[in-house]
Design an enzyme around this catalytic site. Structure first.
Site, mmCIF file in Angstrom:
data_model
loop_
_atom_site.group_PDB
_atom_site.id
_atom_site.type_symbol
_atom_site.label_atom_id
_atom_site.label_comp_id
_atom_site.label_asym_id
_atom_site.label_seq_id
_atom_site.Cartn_x
_atom_site.Cartn_y
_atom_site.Cartn_z
ATOM 1 N N ASP A 16 -0.045 2.990 9.232
ATOM 2 C CA ASP A 16 -0.131 3.346 7.740
ATOM 3 C C ASP A 16 -1.667 3.894 7.783
ATOM 4 O O ASP A 16 -2.081 5.063 7.060
ATOM 5 C CB ASP A 16 -0.098 2.417 6.793
ATOM 6 C CG ASP A 16 0.029 2.950 5.415
ATOM 7 O OD1 ASP A 16 -0.081 4.011 5.170
ATOM 8 O OD2 ASP A 16 -0.041 2.305 4.492
ATOM 9 N N HIS A 207 1.162 -5.307 -1.153
ATOM 10 C CA HIS A 207 0.316 -4.120 -0.648
ATOM 11 C C HIS A 207 -0.403 -3.312 -1.570
ATOM 12 O O HIS A 207 0.340 -2.609 -2.236
ATOM 13 C CB HIS A 207 1.629 -3.213 0.330
ATOM 14 C CG HIS A 207 1.047 -2.187 1.092
ATOM 15 N ND1 HIS A 207 1.063 -2.058 2.190
ATOM 16 C CD2 HIS A 207 0.319 -1.129 0.706
ATOM 17 C CE1 HIS A 207 0.544 -0.753 2.692
ATOM 18 N NE2 HIS A 207 0.066 -0.428 1.825
ATOM 19 N N HIS A 209 -3.467 -0.824 -2.824
ATOM 20 C CA HIS A 209 -4.512 0.047 -2.544
ATOM 21 C C HIS A 209 -5.609 -0.077 -3.349
ATOM 22 O O HIS A 209 -5.351 -0.531 -4.490
ATOM 23 C CB HIS A 209 -3.967 1.469 -2.558
ATOM 24 C CG HIS A 209 -2.892 1.985 -1.330
ATOM 25 N ND1 HIS A 209 -3.188 3.167 -0.770
ATOM 26 C CD2 HIS A 209 -2.092 1.295 -0.652
ATOM 27 C CE1 HIS A 209 -2.456 3.119 0.293
ATOM 28 N NE2 HIS A 209 -1.770 2.297 0.419
ATOM 29 N N CYS A 240 -5.724 7.732 0.436
ATOM 30 C CA CYS A 240 -4.802 7.904 -0.533
ATOM 31 C C CYS A 240 -4.492 9.229 -0.917
ATOM 32 O O CYS A 240 -5.212 10.152 -1.643
ATOM 33 C CB CYS A 240 -5.208 7.253 -2.013
ATOM 34 S SG CYS A 240 -3.653 7.145 -3.117
ATOM 35 N N ASN A 249 -5.891 2.099 1.429
ATOM 36 C CA ASN A 249 -5.582 0.571 1.995
ATOM 37 C C ASN A 249 -6.764 -0.317 1.576
ATOM 38 O O ASN A 249 -7.861 -0.045 1.965
ATOM 39 C CB ASN A 249 -5.080 0.365 3.288
ATOM 40 C CG ASN A 249 -3.785 1.193 3.474
ATOM 41 O OD1 ASN A 249 -2.725 0.919 2.774
ATOM 42 N ND2 ASN A 249 -3.449 2.049 4.315
#
Length: 303
Positions: A16, A207, A209, A240, A249
């Site tokens: 990712d 998860h 951000h 992002c 992240n």
């Protein structure tokens, strides 16, 4: 406040985190990063994805990466498989877990993959069935569980709806992802509570951000509910794509520092994790996007 005594972190940096980097990262660098992460104590690493190299050229070396890893006992290596073709390519590389995905936003689903949420999850049914039949675990990434770049705020019942669809096709655990980082603690708790309508606490990971600087606050909010699985990215890799110039992240180093400060065990050596982040950041020609890493590296330099 009673927090979990131990947390397990999935580092998503190699997949990712790196997938949106413009600079090509050679397979040997990705492999070295994964080796450093597992040496630091990470027990779950999202290694690569099996998407079309036309769409994500950074992941075109998936076979080389998976074949090049010196696997450690007790470490789970997961890969993203967007379709049956991706699964068929991945299975030869023996992943421990595959990741399928869906959005809690109808607008996001339609704009990104041109179908409804229900249709998007139904497309994954044969992928999940094939993986389960082969004895490979399946995780479902639930994106936009708090906010969407097109739809705005997402209602908790949308998260429950998506979680129910994933449960229905055999997905074993899910990530509650604040994809654009707009969440605040109570909103994140509501999203997790919605997922809990279909999954046990042990089957849910956070998860978050850090686009608006809320990721660590949202982590504490999830800990308050008993969540003990989290995802993060070494050195804060990964931007992002829906918020220009924003961070993506949450950095693994920042998350580990927080957890250790709360006397929560992670099994991770923070200094070695900082080394891993410095390694990939140096390759990319920039500082780590982790405040903890920068602080510790500055402290080392002045010692």
């Amino acid at each position: 406040m009673s927090y979990p005594t131990r947390v397990r972190i999935i580092d998503v940096g190699p997949r990712d985190g790196l997938q949106n980097e413009k600079t090509p990262v050679p397979a040997e660098v990705k492999i070295a990063l994964i080796h450093q992460l597992q040496a630091a104590g990470l027990q779950e690493i999202e290694a690569t994805s099996y998407v079309s190299p036309k769409w994500v050229p950074q992941m075109a070396d998936n076979h080389a990466v998976m074949q090049g890893i010196e696997r450690q006992p007790g470490v789970r290596y997961s890969v993203l498989t967007p379709n049956l073709q991706g699964w068929e390519a991945a299975v030869a590389d023996r992943p421990d877990e595959i990741v399928v995905f869906g959005a809690a936003s109808e607008a996001f689903s339609r704009k990104n993959i041109n179908c409804s949420i229900a249709e998007s999850i139904e497309r994954f049914a044969p992928v999940v069935a094939a993986a389960r039949a082969a004895g490979v675990a399946v995780r479902g990434a639930m994106s936009c569980t708090v906010g969407c770049p097109y739809e705005g705020e997402i209602a908790p019942q949308q998260v429950a709806y998506l979680a129910g669809l994933m449960k229905g096709i055999g997905v074993q655990r899910v990530d509650v992802a604040d994809t654009i980082g707009v969440g605040t603690p109570r909103k994140v708790q509501r999203a997790i509570e919605a997922a809990l309508q279909h999954y046990e606490l042990d089957q849910i990971s956070g998860h978050f951000h850090d686009t608006y600087g809320q990721a660590l606050a949202n982590t504490v909010a999830a800990l308050e509910l008993g969540v003990w699985n989290f995802q993060s990215s070494v050195a804060g890799l990964g931007g992002c794509p829906y918020a220009k110039g924003a961070t993506g992240n949450v950095a693994s180093e920042d998350l580990v520092y927080l957890l250790h400060g709360l006397d929560i065990e992670t099994g991770i050596d923070l200094d070695r994790l900082v080394d891993a982040g410095a390694y990939i950041s140096n390759f990319l020609g920039r500082k780590p996007q982790s405040r903890v890493a920068v602080a510790l590296l500055n402290k080392r330099a002045s010692a």
